[in-house]
Design a protein around this motif. Structure first.
Motif, short mmCIF file in Angstrom:
data_model
loop_
_atom_site.label_atom_id
_atom_site.label_comp_id
_atom_site.label_asym_id
_atom_site.label_seq_id
_atom_site.Cartn_x
_atom_site.Cartn_y
_atom_site.Cartn_z
N SER A 68 0.84 -1.20 0.00
CA SER A 68 0.00 0.00 0.00
C SER A 68 0.87 1.25 0.00
O SER A 68 2.04 1.22 0.42
CB SER A 68 -0.91 0.01 1.23
OG SER A 68 -0.15 0.23 2.40
N LYS A 69 0.29 2.34 -0.46
CA LYS A 69 0.97 3.62 -0.36
C LYS A 69 0.96 4.08 1.10
O LYS A 69 0.18 3.60 1.91
CB LYS A 69 0.26 4.66 -1.23
CG LYS A 69 0.29 4.34 -2.71
CD LYS A 69 -0.50 5.37 -3.51
CE LYS A 69 -0.52 5.02 -4.99
NZ LYS A 69 -1.33 5.98 -5.78
N GLN A 70 1.86 5.00 1.41
CA GLN A 70 1.88 5.54 2.77
C GLN A 70 0.55 6.21 3.08
O GLN A 70 0.05 7.02 2.30
CB GLN A 70 3.01 6.54 2.93
CG GLN A 70 4.38 5.91 3.13
CD GLN A 70 5.41 6.91 3.61
OE1 GLN A 70 5.18 8.11 3.57
NE2 GLN A 70 6.54 6.41 4.06
N SER A 71 -0.01 5.86 4.22
CA SER A 71 -1.29 6.43 4.62
C SER A 71 -1.48 6.21 6.11
O SER A 71 -0.67 5.53 6.76
CB SER A 71 -2.44 5.80 3.84
OG SER A 71 -2.51 4.41 4.10
N SER B 118 7.62 -3.11 6.99
CA SER B 118 6.30 -2.64 6.57
C SER B 118 5.18 -3.51 7.11
O SER B 118 4.00 -3.23 6.86
CB SER B 118 6.22 -2.59 5.04
OG SER B 118 6.40 -3.88 4.49
N LEU B 119 5.53 -4.56 7.85
CA LEU B 119 4.51 -5.40 8.49
C LEU B 119 4.65 -5.36 10.02
O LEU B 119 4.13 -6.22 10.72
CB LEU B 119 4.61 -6.84 7.97
CG LEU B 119 3.43 -7.79 8.19
CD1 LEU B 119 2.13 -7.17 7.73
CD2 LEU B 119 3.67 -9.11 7.49
N ASP B 120 5.34 -4.37 10.54
CA ASP B 120 5.52 -4.28 11.99
C ASP B 120 4.26 -3.74 12.66
O ASP B 120 3.59 -2.85 12.13
CB ASP B 120 6.70 -3.37 12.32
CG ASP B 120 8.04 -4.02 12.01
OD1 ASP B 120 8.04 -5.20 11.61
OD2 ASP B 120 9.08 -3.34 12.16
N GLY C 104 -1.24 3.83 12.57
CA GLY C 104 -0.23 4.87 12.66
C GLY C 104 -0.27 5.77 11.44
O GLY C 104 -0.91 5.46 10.42
N ASN C 105 0.40 6.89 11.53
CA ASN C 105 0.48 7.83 10.42
C ASN C 105 1.62 7.46 9.48
O ASN C 105 2.66 6.94 9.90
CB ASN C 105 0.69 9.26 10.95
CG ASN C 105 -0.49 9.74 11.76
OD1 ASN C 105 -1.64 9.56 11.36
ND2 ASN C 105 -0.22 10.34 12.92
#
Length: 433
Positions: free
Chosen positions: A329-332, A361-363, A415-416
């Motif tokens: 996914s894109k950052q969001s 990216s899966l943390d 999270g952001n």
């Protein structure tokens, strides 16, 4: 005959109703119809140990049945002159155990809604109607260890061949039960037993199995004999046994079987494992074990969706049986990936494969199950999590704290400016309706 009993007496009861469906709470809405009957049935998952009272709001005629685990059904009361609210006597329940709630009711006139609620006396927790977080449509496959026992007083045993011969000759055991862990205390004298379970391997690597018993016990992985133990005193049962290592792949189920014979009054058996990360489980607890093998849930094309996908890294990559292709996914804020099964599924466990590069990216993710589309509402129930990290390129299996029912299985990262990437997502469970 009481009104509700007329439903039970019908020739089509309980297998051939006019229609059936699943409701989220132990309630039925008000109806403009008259002269019909219905049955609501569910397993109740006690949230805490202690004394409970159940309250039924019955519009006209209701019979309420309650079943303790492994016991016969008990009718708590019947109502034939509703509308009325009625409360049971106090019932002592154990946290984590399953109990059946079964109500048969008749509506003679257009009626207000029916509901069944509970109160936990110690904590004061009250819920009316009982919500889906405490209800289960179908409790199997049960977690734990299946145990079968045979009386062998008139047979001599001294090896695994004797035990196997006896069980094959007399396939019907004298006693059966389900254990909450892979350990059996003293039972008696002159008997043989078989302990069986499916182990969900949490991650890939070497599993060092451990076994100790007073007399001969024999471990099989599937139908392949692996190792034995005997002559270990009860005081050293967690240190004096024997071990055997097997390589296992994370996210897969493995059939474990132990045969054991006893001729003395001092007897026991314990079976444990050391996981690849060094965690020692002696004995193996029930949360890692199933007495029946859950199936992989199947889903249609287009079932996988994710928030703001990156081109060529779509959600379908997480369910294509190819761990070298991954979703991204894109950052969001609070990205998610979900599977929609189109039908209601009882989810027991979820296995997830992480990517090799950029594994962070899966943390810190959660797995949730329910009927709500995550694009619209985030109030599904938590199966497992939060999970801090999955090693790069590894598959890890996560058993739900208890089986959860729903149409959506969702992986969230909160999270952001976060990204979410999954290379494989496998659901274990069974279709309900």
């Amino acid at each position: 005959m009481r009104e509700a009993s007329r439903i039970v007496a019908l020739s089509g009861y309980p297998n051939y109703p006019t229609f059936r469906h699943v409701v989220e709470n132990f309630t039925t809405p008000s109806s403009a119809r008259a002269y019909y009957g219905q049955r609501l049935r569910s397993w109740f998952h006690a949230p805490e140990s202690g004394n409970y009272k159940f309250t039924i709001n019955c519009p006209y005629a209701c019979d309420f049945y309650f079943t303790y685990k492994h016991e016969l059904t008990k009718k708590l009361f019947y109502i034939s002159t509703g509308p009325v609210a009625k409360t049971t006597e106090e019932l002592t329940l154990v946290a984590g155990e399953l109990y059946t709630l079964d109500v048969v009711m008749v509506f003679k006139n257009p009626s207000p809604e029916f509901s069944l609620g509970f109160q936990h006396i110690g904590s004061g927790l009250i819920q009316n109607p009982i919500g889906r977080e405490y209800l289960m449509w179908k409790p199997k496959p049960l977690q734990g260890v299946a145990r079968s026992v045979w009386n062998t007083r008139f047979y001599s045993m001294s090896s695994r061949y004797d035990v196997r011969w006896f069980i094959e000759r007399f396939p019907l055991p004298d006693h059966q039960d389900v254990l909450t862990k892979f350990e059996v205390p003293e039972y008696g004298r002159y008997y043989a037993q078989r302990l069986e379970a499916y182990l969900l391997a949490p991650t890939s690597g070497s599993y060092n199995f451990y076994m100790a018993c007073s007399e001969g016990c024999y471990f099989y992985q599937g139908d392949v004999y692996r190792f034995s133990s005997s002559g270990v005193s009860a005081t050293s049962k967690y240190t004096g046994g024997t071990s055997y290592s097997l390589s296992m792949e994370g996210g897969l189920f493995y059939h474990l079987k132990v045969l054991h014979y006893v001729t003395t009054t001092t007897n026991y058996i314990t079976f444990g494992v050391t996981l690849p990360d060094g965690t020692q489980l002696r004995p193996i607890p029930g949360k890692y074990l199933w007495i029946e093998l859950p199936e992989k849930v199947q889903y249609e094309d287009g079932a996988a969706k994710q928030a703001r996908p990156v081109n060529s890294h779509f959600a379908i990559n997480a369910v294509d049986n190819n761990p070298s292709t991954c979703s991204l996914s894109k950052q969001s804020k609070d990205p998610w990936l979900r599977l929609y099964t189109e039908y209601i599924v009882n989810v027991h466990a979820v296995a997830i494969t992480n990517r090799v590069e950029h594994s962070s990216s899966l943390d810190n993710f959660k797995i949730k199950v329910g009927d709500n589309n995550p694009a619209k509402k985030d109030d599904n129930l938590t199966c497992y999590g939060p999970v801090s990290h999955i090693p790069a390129g590894k598959t890890v299996a996560f058993p739900c704290k208890r089986p959860l029912t729903g149409k959506y299985v969702v992986v969230y990262i909160y999270g952001n400016s976060r990204t979410l990437s999954i290379c494989e997502l496998v659901i274990y469970g069974e279709r309900v309706v």
